[in-house]
Design a protein around this motif. Structure first.
Motif, PDB file in Angstrom:
ATOM      1  N   PRO A  16       0.795  -1.232   0.000  1.00 39.31           N
ATOM      2  CA  PRO A  16       0.000   0.000   0.000  1.00 39.31           C
ATOM      3  C   PRO A  16       0.827   1.281   0.000  1.00 39.31           C
ATOM      4  O   PRO A  16       0.513   2.229  -0.712  1.00 39.31           O
ATOM      5  CB  PRO A  16      -0.830  -0.125   1.284  1.00 39.31           C
ATOM      6  N   SER A  17       1.901   1.343   0.814  1.00 39.56           N
ATOM      7  CA  SER A  17       2.721   2.554   0.847  1.00 39.56           C
ATOM      8  C   SER A  17       3.354   2.822  -0.509  1.00 39.56           C
ATOM      9  O   SER A  17       3.528   3.974  -0.911  1.00 39.56           O
ATOM     10  CB  SER A  17       3.812   2.436   1.913  1.00 39.56           C
ATOM     11  N   SER A  18       3.708   1.757  -1.208  1.00 36.45           N
ATOM     12  CA  SER A  18       4.331   1.913  -2.514  1.00 36.45           C
ATOM     13  C   SER A  18       3.362   2.511  -3.518  1.00 36.45           C
ATOM     14  O   SER A  18       3.732   3.356  -4.342  1.00 36.45           O
ATOM     15  CB  SER A  18       4.840   0.556  -3.020  1.00 36.45           C
ATOM     16  N   SER A  19       2.105   2.084  -3.470  1.00 36.45           N
ATOM     17  CA  SER A  19       1.104   2.632  -4.373  1.00 36.45           C
ATOM     18  C   SER A  19       0.920   4.122  -4.126  1.00 36.45           C
ATOM     19  O   SER A  19       0.818   4.917  -5.063  1.00 36.45           O
ATOM     20  CB  SER A  19      -0.225   1.898  -4.170  1.00 36.45           C
ATOM     21  N   THR A  20       0.922   4.521  -2.865  1.00 39.18           N
ATOM     22  CA  THR A  20       0.787   5.937  -2.540  1.00 39.18           C
ATOM     23  C   THR A  20       1.995   6.721  -3.013  1.00 39.18           C
ATOM     24  O   THR A  20       1.872   7.848  -3.496  1.00 39.18           O
ATOM     25  CB  THR A  20       0.601   6.121  -1.019  1.00 39.18           C
ATOM     26  N   ALA A  21       3.185   6.138  -2.896  1.00 39.49           N
ATOM     27  CA  ALA A  21       4.401   6.813  -3.355  1.00 39.49           C
ATOM     28  C   ALA A  21       4.335   7.060  -4.856  1.00 39.49           C
ATOM     29  O   ALA A  21       4.732   8.123  -5.345  1.00 39.49           O
ATOM     30  CB  ALA A  21       5.631   5.974  -3.005  1.00 39.49           C
ATOM     31  N   LEU A  22       3.849   6.097  -5.597  1.00 38.71           N
ATOM     32  CA  LEU A  22       3.728   6.260  -7.041  1.00 38.71           C
ATOM     33  C   LEU A  22       2.740   7.364  -7.383  1.00 38.71           C
ATOM     34  O   LEU A  22       2.980   8.200  -8.263  1.00 38.71           O
ATOM     35  CB  LEU A  22       3.308   4.937  -7.676  1.00 38.71           C
ATOM     36  N   ARG A  23       1.614   7.395  -6.684  1.00 45.13           N
ATOM     37  CA  ARG A  23       0.630   8.450  -6.915  1.00 45.13           C
ATOM     38  C   ARG A  23       1.213   9.817  -6.550  1.00 45.13           C
ATOM     39  O   ARG A  23       0.942  10.812  -7.216  1.00 45.13           O
ATOM     40  CB  ARG A  23      -0.634   8.156  -6.107  1.00 45.13           C
TER      41      ARG A  23
END
Length: 306
Positions: free
Chosen positions: A161-168
């Motif tokens: 989940p944190s990675s998805s937010t970083a990409l966004r």
């Protein structure tokens, strides 16, 4: 059109903190956002100063007035160099607590990598640890003097989940930069396979399968970005994440790393992830730290077209 965004830059008047002010000003100009400069006078330090000087009646007022004057001079300098007019605020209290409180109203918090007391030393000091762990907004740790907008961004991901937010977050804050999503993968129990006598060719095939699976997961994270997905590159390599991230940073001449606050482990919010800590301590590029709890903020920013 949504409300105007607010970027907050906290400073202790050190050189690195001034780099953070300059970078925050460039970002605010790029995004047509409001910029606020914040300085917190430590209440415990102020009380100690009073004791040392025999408690002059006006010592607190004098310290606060000087801090405000210095902050206004920094704001005037940003106006003349960059053309942005920041707000300024001086607070008294617990440094980390006051910064966190102010950041609740902001969309981004920018800080210097090392302040007058070693704000972010090799092992992450107590103030910076609290900010990075508890802040519910993206935290930009500025390590270099800002000269131009971010041009080459790397987003190391752990497929959680944190990675998805970083990409966004990369789309929100660096929409015109060249972005590379990077994932370091491993084969489960690979060392055990070697010790068990498994042939090298078999282990190589296991690696190839693991790499294909990782690429599919990376692609599934990029796909929801829609048209923006076309400007996102991806790289998947085998090995230790901390070491490979720093090697990839050098290879790509990265000027900003956007990374999740923690790994996808059971430690959750208790500690920063070990890879994130290592990148913060040893990378040459600026680092933006985001967490899963920031997804709502980043999502709103995407929908309002920051």
């Amino acid at each position: 059109m949504g409300a105007r965004r607010l970027f907050l830059a906290a400073t202790d008047f050190s050189d690195d903190a001034q780099h953070a002010l300059g970078r925050a000003a460039l970002l605010a100009q790029e995004h047509e956002a409001q910029l606020k400069l914040l300085h917190v006078v430590s209440e415990p330090s102020l009380q100690s100063l009073k004791g040392i000087l025999g408690i002059p009646i006006d010592i607190e007022a004098r310290v606060l007035d000087e801090a405000a004057a210095t902050l206004h001079r920094l704001a005037d300098g940003l106006t003349s160099r960059i053309g942005i007019q920041p707000e300024v605020e001086v607070r008294t209290g617990d440094i980390a607590g006051e910064i966190l409180s102010a950041a609740e109203q902001a969309d981004l918090l920018a800080v210097g990598a090392r302040g007058s007391s070693g704000f972010l030393d090799l092992f992450l000091g107590s103030i910076s640890e609290r900010l990075l762990r508890r802040c519910r907004r993206p935290v930009l740790v500025v390590k270099r003097p800002p000269e131009t907008p971010y041009d080459r961004v790397m987003v190391p991901i752990a497929l959680g989940p944190s990675s998805s937010t970083a990409l966004r977050a990369s789309l929100v804050f660096t929409p015109r930069a060249e972005t590379t999503v990077f994932h370091a993968f491993s084969v489960p129990y690979e060392n055990t396979l070697h010790l068990s006598g498994v042939m090298d060719d078999d282990i190589r095939r296991f690696r190839e399968r693991a790499q294909r699976a990782a690429l599919q997961k990376v692609d599934s994270m990029i796909a929801p970005l829609g048209a923006a997905a076309g400007r996102v590159r991806r790289s998947v390599e085998h090995g230790d994440p901390a070491r490979l991230i720093l090697a990839k940073e050098s290879e790509l001449e990265t000027d900003l790393i956007i990374i999740g606050k923690k790994g996808e482990s059971a430690l959750h919010d208790i500690l920063l992830g070990s890879v994130t800590r290592h990148v913060l301590s040893t990378s040459r590029a600026d680092v933006m730290v985001v967490g899963e709890e920031m997804d709502e903020t980043v999502g709103v920013a995407l929908s309002t077209g920051v």
